[in-house]
Design a protein around this motif. Structure first.
Motif, short mmCIF file in Angstrom:
data_model
loop_
_atom_site.label_atom_id
_atom_site.label_comp_id
_atom_site.label_asym_id
_atom_site.label_seq_id
_atom_site.Cartn_x
_atom_site.Cartn_y
_atom_site.Cartn_z
N THR A 356 -1.08 -11.12 128.95
CA THR A 356 0.00 -11.94 128.38
C THR A 356 -0.53 -12.84 127.26
OG1 THR A 356 1.12 -11.93 130.53
CG2 THR A 356 1.77 -13.63 128.96
N LYS A 357 -1.72 -13.40 127.44
CA LYS A 357 -2.31 -14.24 126.40
C LYS A 357 -2.55 -13.44 125.13
CE LYS A 357 -4.64 -17.48 129.54
NZ LYS A 357 -5.96 -17.99 130.01
N ALA A 358 -3.05 -12.21 125.27
CA ALA A 358 -3.32 -11.38 124.09
C ALA A 358 -2.02 -11.02 123.37
CB ALA A 358 -4.07 -10.11 124.51
N VAL A 359 -0.96 -10.72 124.13
CA VAL A 359 0.32 -10.36 123.51
C VAL A 359 0.95 -11.58 122.85
CG1 VAL A 359 2.65 -9.50 123.96
CG2 VAL A 359 0.68 -8.46 125.11
N ARG A 360 0.85 -12.74 123.47
CA ARG A 360 1.47 -13.95 122.92
C ARG A 360 0.82 -14.35 121.61
NH1 ARG A 360 0.51 -19.32 123.13
NH2 ARG A 360 -1.35 -18.98 124.41
N VAL A 361 -0.51 -14.24 121.56
CA VAL A 361 -1.23 -14.60 120.34
C VAL A 361 -1.01 -13.56 119.25
CG1 VAL A 361 -3.53 -15.00 119.38
CG2 VAL A 361 -2.94 -15.93 121.61
N GLY A 362 -0.82 -12.29 119.65
CA GLY A 362 -0.65 -11.22 118.68
C GLY A 362 -1.97 -10.70 118.14
N ASP A 363 -3.03 -10.82 118.95
CA ASP A 363 -4.36 -10.37 118.54
C ASP A 363 -4.58 -8.97 119.10
OD1 ASP A 363 -6.97 -9.97 117.89
OD2 ASP A 363 -7.67 -11.93 118.55
N LEU A 364 -4.58 -7.96 118.22
CA LEU A 364 -4.72 -6.58 118.66
C LEU A 364 -6.12 -6.31 119.19
CD1 LEU A 364 -3.09 -3.97 118.84
CD2 LEU A 364 -3.98 -3.33 116.58
N MET A 365 -7.13 -6.94 118.63
CA MET A 365 -8.49 -6.73 119.10
C MET A 365 -8.66 -7.30 120.52
SD MET A 365 -12.07 -7.88 117.26
CE MET A 365 -11.67 -6.84 115.83
N GLN A 366 -8.14 -8.49 120.76
CA GLN A 366 -8.20 -9.07 122.11
C GLN A 366 -7.43 -8.21 123.12
OE1 GLN A 366 -6.76 -13.08 122.28
NE2 GLN A 366 -6.99 -13.25 124.51
N PHE A 367 -6.30 -7.66 122.69
CA PHE A 367 -5.53 -6.79 123.57
C PHE A 367 -6.32 -5.54 123.96
CE2 PHE A 367 -2.76 -3.03 123.83
CZ PHE A 367 -1.99 -3.36 124.92
N ASN A 368 -6.99 -4.95 123.00
CA ASN A 368 -7.80 -3.76 123.30
C ASN A 368 -8.96 -4.08 124.24
OD1 ASN A 368 -6.20 -2.08 121.69
ND2 ASN A 368 -7.38 -2.56 119.84
N GLN A 369 -9.53 -5.27 124.09
CA GLN A 369 -10.61 -5.66 125.00
C GLN A 369 -10.10 -5.84 126.43
OE1 GLN A 369 -12.24 -9.22 123.26
NE2 GLN A 369 -13.28 -8.13 121.58
N VAL A 370 -8.94 -6.47 126.58
CA VAL A 370 -8.36 -6.63 127.92
C VAL A 370 -8.00 -5.29 128.52
CG1 VAL A 370 -6.39 -7.60 129.19
CG2 VAL A 370 -7.51 -8.95 127.41
N LEU A 371 -7.44 -4.41 127.70
CA LEU A 371 -7.06 -3.08 128.19
C LEU A 371 -8.28 -2.29 128.63
CD1 LEU A 371 -4.78 -1.03 128.57
CD2 LEU A 371 -5.13 -0.30 126.21
N GLU A 372 -9.36 -2.39 127.89
CA GLU A 372 -10.58 -1.67 128.27
C GLU A 372 -11.22 -2.26 129.52
OE1 GLU A 372 -14.91 -0.45 126.25
OE2 GLU A 372 -13.43 -1.64 125.14
N LYS A 373 -11.13 -3.57 129.69
CA LYS A 373 -11.76 -4.22 130.83
C LYS A 373 -11.02 -3.93 132.14
CE LYS A 373 -13.14 -8.82 132.47
NZ LYS A 373 -13.16 -10.28 132.14
N PHE A 374 -9.69 -3.90 132.09
CA PHE A 374 -8.89 -3.76 133.32
C PHE A 374 -8.18 -2.41 133.39
CE2 PHE A 374 -8.97 -8.38 132.46
CZ PHE A 374 -9.57 -8.82 133.64
N THR A 375 -8.77 -1.39 132.80
CA THR A 375 -8.12 -0.08 132.82
C THR A 375 -7.94 0.44 134.24
OG1 THR A 375 -9.00 0.47 130.63
CG2 THR A 375 -8.32 2.31 132.03
N GLU A 376 -8.97 0.35 135.05
CA GLU A 376 -8.89 0.86 136.43
C GLU A 376 -7.86 0.08 137.24
OE1 GLU A 376 -10.31 3.54 137.45
OE2 GLU A 376 -11.28 3.84 135.51
N THR A 377 -7.77 -1.22 137.01
CA THR A 377 -6.77 -2.03 137.73
C THR A 377 -5.36 -1.61 137.37
OG1 THR A 377 -8.30 -3.90 137.73
CG2 THR A 377 -5.99 -4.37 138.21
N PHE A 378 -5.10 -1.39 136.08
CA PHE A 378 -3.77 -0.98 135.66
C PHE A 378 -3.43 0.42 136.18
CE2 PHE A 378 -4.60 -3.89 131.82
CZ PHE A 378 -4.05 -4.96 132.49
#
Length: 525
Positions: A356-378
């Protein structure tokens, strides 16, 4: 003489005081002795009580009593042992009954109680032995019930369900699946309305056993056939349970289109239980989210989490809340921080808070980092496909911030801020955002920049009207559902007819009653 009289009076007062204290102590002892000793929950006495409630429900034709008996069954189901099931089978089934041999064969697969006690250490073993001794002593004081000569099918199904749930609790999945399949075939031969709540439980535990075994798709044709039969027999409990089980099966195998067709061609019964309705709302909300209907999905998920039990069902509410966060982000909204700060949700929603923080800020790089970190959880939460869609929302959120902050900005700067590939990609993204109404701006292709328009007054638009309409519609839906959920007495219409049959009183009778009341009041004064 006066001194002796005074001393005598003091002795008498002291004796009275002592006798009063003795009586008080004796009364307290009698109260302690008269206080009923609480019986440990989950014993044979609870099984007898539940069986008695089922028999009373069948005798009086009140199906709601069977549902009440199943609610009391939680303590028995979670604590049933091999000894308890053996005793219940011997006591409640007639001698030579065909079900007794089959149940004893299934019960024999369960571990002995000493093996279970040894797992918890010596303290747990002593505590369990003391509780068993106390329960045995209390049962010996009561007269043993007479041996039964006959048994109704409802009690047979209940005892078989108790064995199936105990097998599942001890992770004996193969034995539980075999027992559930035999019970499924047996209830399919009966057409009794009093069996509807128990039959729904049979469907649920059959599906649970096959899901734990990994063979859920194998029973799909049988569940479909059972759903058709339940519709023909007006078995609303069975319809609701089977519909949820079929939706769970189809979504588990990613057959979303088939699940959508099933929902569109069936009607969920109005008189189904609240828990089944919550499950149905969650499954239909998940289907709507996958099919890009985010508004409908959010409304259904919101109803599911509000209707769910607030003191229990933490796992269900946690799953629904995860999906709600993703749906809100896909709608362009940002969930409130209080959602993530709830104690029961804080740990489970940690990856979604970072998202949510990455989407709110609009930072695509931060979003990709979160997605890569929590891929198994999602992927484990089965929300990965929806999370991937959020990349477009991240870009839109970044564009919205840029549009508010800058009156004019070049495409190269937009590309750098949003981490896009080239200025041409930034121009395409800006053009699409302007067409979709995400931002209010104009593109200058000659100079290669984006010109932001002045912010208009929101109260001059239709946005407040839409928000007010949305809230009003929600309140009306809550009111309609509350009216549907109200229960009326079964013989209420009889009282209305009786009142209608009574003749109206004449004017003379009314005047006479008033005069009598006035005479009584004057006499009283």
């Amino acid at each position: 003489a006066p001194e002796s009289a005074m001393s005598g009076m003091e002795v008498e007062k002291g004796a009275e005081k002592v006798s009063a204290e003795e009586k008080k102590e004796e009364g307290g002892a009698q109260e302690v002795q008269a206080a009923p000793q609480e019986r440990p929950r989950g014993g044979i006495e609870d099984v007898r009580h539940i069986v008695a409630m089922i028999e009373k429900a069948v005798a009086t034709n009140q199906t709601r009593l069977i549902s009440r008996a199943l609610r009391h069954n939680t303590a028995v189901r979670t604590k049933a042992t091999k000894v308890l099931l053996t005793k219940a089978s011997d006591e409640l089934l007639p001698d030579g009954h065909e079900l007794q041999a089959r149940l004893m064969e299934q019960i024999s697969a369960l571990p002995d109680p000493p093996a279970d006690m040894a797992l918890d250490g010596g303290a747990a073993e002593d505590e369990a032995a003391a509780a068993a001794g106390e329960e045995k002593k209390m049962e010996e004081d009561e007269a043993p019930p007479a041996k039964r000569t006959s048994i109704i099918p409802e009690v047979e199904v209940y005892l078989s369900l108790l064995v199936v749930t105990t097998l599942l609790r001890h992770n004996l999945v193969d034995e539980a699946r075999t027992a559930a399949e035999a019970l499924f075939l047996y209830v399919g031969t009966l057409n009794r309305r009093s069996l509807d709540p128990l039959r729904a439980k049979v469907y649920f535990y059959l599906s649970l056993a096959h899901e734990q075994k990994g063979s859920l798709a194998a029973i799909r044709p049988h569940l479909m056939a059972a759903h058709r039969t339940a519709c023909l027999q007006h078995d609303e409990m069975g319809q609701a349970t089977l519909l949820n089980l079929l939706l769970r099966d189809l979504l588990h195998h990613n057959q979303v289109e088939q699940a959508y067709k099933l929902v569109s061609k069936t009607n969920f019964p109005e008189k189904a239980s609240n828990n089944q309705f919550c499950r149905y709302l969650y499954y239909t909300g998940r289907i709507a989210a996958i099919q890009l209907e985010y508004g409908d999905a959010y409304n259904k998920l919101l109803q599911a989490i509000r209707k769910a039990p607030q003191n229990t069902a933490v796992g269900f509410r946690r799953i629904v809340q995860k999906l709600m966060v993703i749906v809100q982000l896909l709608m362009g909204e940002v969930p409130e921080r209080t959602v993530f700060n709830q104690p029961e949700f804080r740990g489970a929603l940690a990856p979604y808070l970072a998202l949510t923080k990455a989407v709110r800020v609009g930072d695509l790089m931060q979003f990709n980092q979160v997605l890569e970190k929590f891929t198994e959880t999602f992927k484990l939460d089965e929300t990965y496909t929806l999370v991937v869609r959020l990349s477009h929302n991240v870009v839109k959120a970044g564009l919205r911030r840029i549009n508010v902050s800058y009156s004019r900005i070049s495409m190269a700067d937009i590309s750098r801020k949003l981490h896009l590939e080239s200025p041409q990609s930034a121009e395409l993204v800006c053009a699409k955002a302007i067409r979709d109404g995400v931002i209010d701006a104009e593109l200058d292709h000659e100079h290669g920049w984006m010109q932001s328009n002045e912010l208009s007054n929101v109260y001059a638009t239709t946005e407040p009207e839409r928000a007010f309409h949305k809230r009003t519609e929600f309140c009306l839906d809550v009111h309609n559902e509350a009216v549907k959920a109200m229960r009326y007495a079964a013989d209420a219409y009889k009282k209305e007819k009786k009142d209608e049959q009574e003749p109206d009183k004449t004017e003379e009778e009314i005047v006479q009653e008033i005069e009598e009341e006035l005479g009584e009041e004057e006499g009283g004064l």
